[in-house]
Design a protein around this motif. Structure first.
Motif, mmCIF file in Angstrom:
data_model
loop_
_atom_site.group_PDB
_atom_site.id
_atom_site.type_symbol
_atom_site.label_atom_id
_atom_site.label_comp_id
_atom_site.label_asym_id
_atom_site.label_seq_id
_atom_site.Cartn_x
_atom_site.Cartn_y
_atom_site.Cartn_z
ATOM 1 N N GLN A 142 0.845 -1.187 0.000
ATOM 2 C CA GLN A 142 0.000 0.000 0.000
ATOM 3 C C GLN A 142 0.884 1.241 0.000
ATOM 4 O O GLN A 142 1.751 1.391 0.844
ATOM 5 C CB GLN A 142 -0.919 0.002 1.225
ATOM 6 C CG GLN A 142 -1.945 -1.121 1.210
ATOM 7 C CD GLN A 142 -2.879 -1.029 2.408
ATOM 8 O OE1 GLN A 142 -2.629 -0.293 3.341
ATOM 9 N NE2 GLN A 142 -3.955 -1.784 2.357
ATOM 10 N N PRO A 197 0.035 7.499 1.386
ATOM 11 C CA PRO A 197 -0.469 8.705 0.710
ATOM 12 C C PRO A 197 0.334 9.959 1.050
ATOM 13 O O PRO A 197 0.385 10.899 0.258
ATOM 14 C CB PRO A 197 -1.913 8.826 1.216
ATOM 15 C CG PRO A 197 -1.939 8.044 2.488
ATOM 16 C CD PRO A 197 -0.961 6.928 2.287
ATOM 17 N N SER A 236 2.045 12.997 -1.320
ATOM 18 C CA SER A 236 1.553 14.361 -1.132
ATOM 19 C C SER A 236 2.673 15.377 -1.348
ATOM 20 O O SER A 236 3.689 15.356 -0.663
ATOM 21 C CB SER A 236 0.978 14.525 0.280
ATOM 22 O OG SER A 236 0.786 15.891 0.592
ATOM 23 N N ASN A 292 -7.999 17.792 7.607
ATOM 24 C CA ASN A 292 -7.848 17.792 6.153
ATOM 25 C C ASN A 292 -6.392 17.646 5.729
ATOM 26 O O ASN A 292 -6.112 17.345 4.576
ATOM 27 C CB ASN A 292 -8.430 19.086 5.559
ATOM 28 C CG ASN A 292 -9.904 18.985 5.274
ATOM 29 O OD1 ASN A 292 -10.324 18.693 4.156
ATOM 30 N ND2 ASN A 292 -10.720 19.214 6.291
ATOM 31 N N ASN A 317 -5.376 13.501 7.598
ATOM 32 C CA ASN A 317 -6.124 12.325 7.167
ATOM 33 C C ASN A 317 -5.709 11.982 5.743
ATOM 34 O O ASN A 317 -5.745 12.849 4.862
ATOM 35 C CB ASN A 317 -7.629 12.608 7.238
ATOM 36 C CG ASN A 317 -8.459 11.414 6.786
ATOM 37 O OD1 ASN A 317 -8.576 11.142 5.601
ATOM 38 N ND2 ASN A 317 -9.041 10.714 7.751
ATOM 39 N N PRO A 318 -5.279 10.738 5.460
ATOM 40 C CA PRO A 318 -4.741 10.401 4.129
ATOM 41 C C PRO A 318 -5.738 10.593 2.992
ATOM 42 O O PRO A 318 -5.348 10.951 1.888
ATOM 43 C CB PRO A 318 -4.332 8.931 4.274
ATOM 44 C CG PRO A 318 -5.067 8.424 5.470
ATOM 45 C CD PRO A 318 -5.236 9.590 6.379
ATOM 46 N N VAL A 319 -7.020 10.367 3.257
ATOM 47 C CA VAL A 319 -8.033 10.553 2.209
ATOM 48 C C VAL A 319 -8.285 12.034 1.966
ATOM 49 O O VAL A 319 -8.352 12.499 0.821
ATOM 50 C CB VAL A 319 -9.351 9.842 2.589
ATOM 51 C CG1 VAL A 319 -10.442 10.141 1.567
ATOM 52 C CG2 VAL A 319 -9.141 8.341 2.710
ATOM 53 N N LEU A 320 -8.395 12.802 3.056
ATOM 54 C CA LEU A 320 -8.720 14.220 2.927
ATOM 55 C C LEU A 320 -7.593 15.029 2.299
ATOM 56 O O LEU A 320 -7.845 15.975 1.553
ATOM 57 C CB LEU A 320 -9.083 14.795 4.302
ATOM 58 C CG LEU A 320 -10.360 14.231 4.941
ATOM 59 C CD1 LEU A 320 -10.621 14.893 6.290
ATOM 60 C CD2 LEU A 320 -11.559 14.425 4.026
ATOM 61 N N GLN A 337 -5.548 13.946 0.042
ATOM 62 C CA GLN A 337 -5.603 13.662 -1.389
ATOM 63 C C GLN A 337 -6.717 14.466 -2.056
ATOM 64 O O GLN A 337 -6.544 14.999 -3.155
ATOM 65 C CB GLN A 337 -5.825 12.165 -1.608
ATOM 66 C CG GLN A 337 -4.605 11.303 -1.268
ATOM 67 C CD GLN A 337 -4.867 9.827 -1.464
ATOM 68 O OE1 GLN A 337 -5.966 9.326 -1.210
ATOM 69 N NE2 GLN A 337 -3.867 9.096 -1.915
ATOM 70 N N ARG A 338 -7.868 14.569 -1.373
ATOM 71 C CA ARG A 338 -8.973 15.351 -1.925
ATOM 72 C C ARG A 338 -8.613 16.827 -2.000
ATOM 73 O O ARG A 338 -8.955 17.507 -2.975
ATOM 74 C CB ARG A 338 -10.223 15.163 -1.054
ATOM 75 C CG ARG A 338 -10.841 13.779 -1.142
ATOM 76 C CD ARG A 338 -12.043 13.680 -0.212
ATOM 77 N NE ARG A 338 -12.621 12.335 -0.233
ATOM 78 C CZ ARG A 338 -13.600 11.941 0.576
ATOM 79 N NH1 ARG A 338 -14.114 12.795 1.467
ATOM 80 N NH2 ARG A 338 -14.072 10.716 0.497
ATOM 81 N N SER A 371 -17.566 16.972 9.448
ATOM 82 C CA SER A 371 -17.345 16.907 8.014
ATOM 83 C C SER A 371 -17.076 18.317 7.525
ATOM 84 O O SER A 371 -17.451 19.293 8.170
ATOM 85 C CB SER A 371 -18.555 16.309 7.280
ATOM 86 O OG SER A 371 -19.701 17.129 7.475
#
Length: 397
Positions: free
Chosen positions: A146, A149, A153, A345, A348-351, A353-354, A385
């Protein structure tokens, strides 16, 4: 056995290597530590600051300068022993938490017995099996690997690669004491309108009564989400062996500003001198009403709802240049809800990236310096959120 002259020649060999680099400061630092160790006189941070950096007035509690240089020196030695020093008989090490150099002599590898050299078929079979095992494990690892992220970045890469020390500055709440001099009693007060010692003295004419004295407390008050901020940042930085120190804004010394990178987290009214960085953005902050507004319009943003149940807040993320080629990252909201989610933001690895995808979509790139304005909603400061309202490159003069 090596004598002092031999160690000196060996240090010169390390310093002159390509992988060690051409820094005179690091060369002097390594020579100094080795000489002190050989003389059995391990130096303290203050001594190193004086002898190597010519800083006669140095406070280790206020500056991480020496620790950062020692950390980077360890990395330089590690690179050297992975390249030019791969076959060196002696290893120089500086253990963590110490400025004493250790000299470790490599153990000689035992020669293989002659009987093994005569069994070529067996060796070929074993070699083939090992090669097949390696290839199989590599394929299995490749399928299940994996990607981190944060390695992908661009924003975090700038943080990891920076040579400056990092300070995590937490916005803390100012509290003061009210002393009734007639009965010699006092009480501690927290006012949302008074967030610094200067504001306390400026406000006194409005509420001071005869016989009462008002003084700042020796300590401040951290909100409960501060522990989450430290946890989120340390999780990312520690995974990359990036050292950092923690400060509170009210105990922060402006002298540290040019020497470090900063990640500043807190409610906007608690940011102290870091509030000035909001002026570099398209957002204005009103400290009296505790609101945000767009500079180019009359639109005002303020929290709504009950902070203990469903509510809405607004937050800003800022990456701005510091005064000495360092970098300032600010994560702030009008309430602690916004501060927490703006930092989330980033951590968090997902945030993250977004966020970077949004920058590429809206701006065509990830700017070196930027602002992000967002709306945050949630329940009881936990189930949060965020919706990004805009991303912009920071317009610097």
């Amino acid at each position: 056995m090596m004598n002092a002259k031999d160690y000196g020649n060996y240090v010169n060999k390390i310093i002159s290597s390509k992988s060690f680099g051409s820094s005179t400061t690091y060369a002097n630092l390594l020579r100094y530590l080795v000489e002190c160790t050989l003389e059995n006189d391990v130096p303290k941070e203050t001594t190193i600051a004086t002898e190597i950096f010519a800083k006669k007035e140095f406070d280790p509690s206020q500056s991480t300068l020496i620790r950062v240089y020692i950390y980077n020196l360890r990395k330089k030695l590690k690179v050297y022993y992975q390249k030019e020093g791969l076959q060196d008989p002696v290893l120089l090490r500086i253990p963590k938490g110490s400025y004493k150099v250790e000299f470790e002599h490599r153990k000689k590898e035992p020669k293989a017995a002659k009987e093994f050299l005569s069994k070529k078929p067996l060796l070929i079979l074993l070699g083939s099996l090992l090669a097949l095992s390696f290839i199989g494990n590599w394929l299995l690892w490749s399928e299940n690997r994996q990607v981190d992220p944060f390695d992908e970045s661009r924003i975090w890469q700038a943080i990891f690669e920076s040579k400056n020390p990092m300070i995590l500055a937490l916005g803390d709440l100012f509290i003061y004491r009210e002393i009734d001099t007639t009965i010699h009693k006092e009480k501690v007060i927290r006012s949302p309108l008074i967030n610094s010692e200067g504001q306390l003295y400026n406000a006194q004419p409005q509420f001071k009564a005869p016989g009462f004295v008002y003084e700042p407390m020796e300590y401040s008050f951290l909100i409960r989400n501060s522990i989450e901020w430290v946890k989120d940042v340390s999780k990312v930085l520690n995974a990359k062996n990036k050292d950092f120190n923690v400060r509170t804004i009210l105990r922060f010394s402006p002298k540290e500003l040019p020497e470090n990178d900063f990640m500043v987290v807190g409610m906007t009214k608690t940011l102290g001198i870091f509030k000035d960085y909001i002026k570099k953005t398209s957002i204005s902050y009103n400290p009296i009403e505790d609101t945000f507004s767009q500079k180019a319009s009359d639109t005002t943003y303020k929290p709504s709802g009950d902070a203990e149940t469903y509510h809405k807040d607004y937050a800003i993320i800022i990456k701005a240049p510091g005064p000495n080629n360092n970098t300032i990252y600010i994560f702030t909201g009008l309430w602690d809800t916004g501060a927490s989610q703006s930092l989330k933001n980033f951590t968090n690895p997902v945030l993250i990236q977004r966020l970077e995808a949004r920058m590429k979509t809206d701006l065509g790139e990830i700017p070196r310096f930027f602002e992000v304005f967002m709306e945050v909603s949630g329940i009881d400061r936990m189930e949060l959120s965020s919706k990004i309202l805009h991303v912009k490159a920071l317009e610097l003069e």
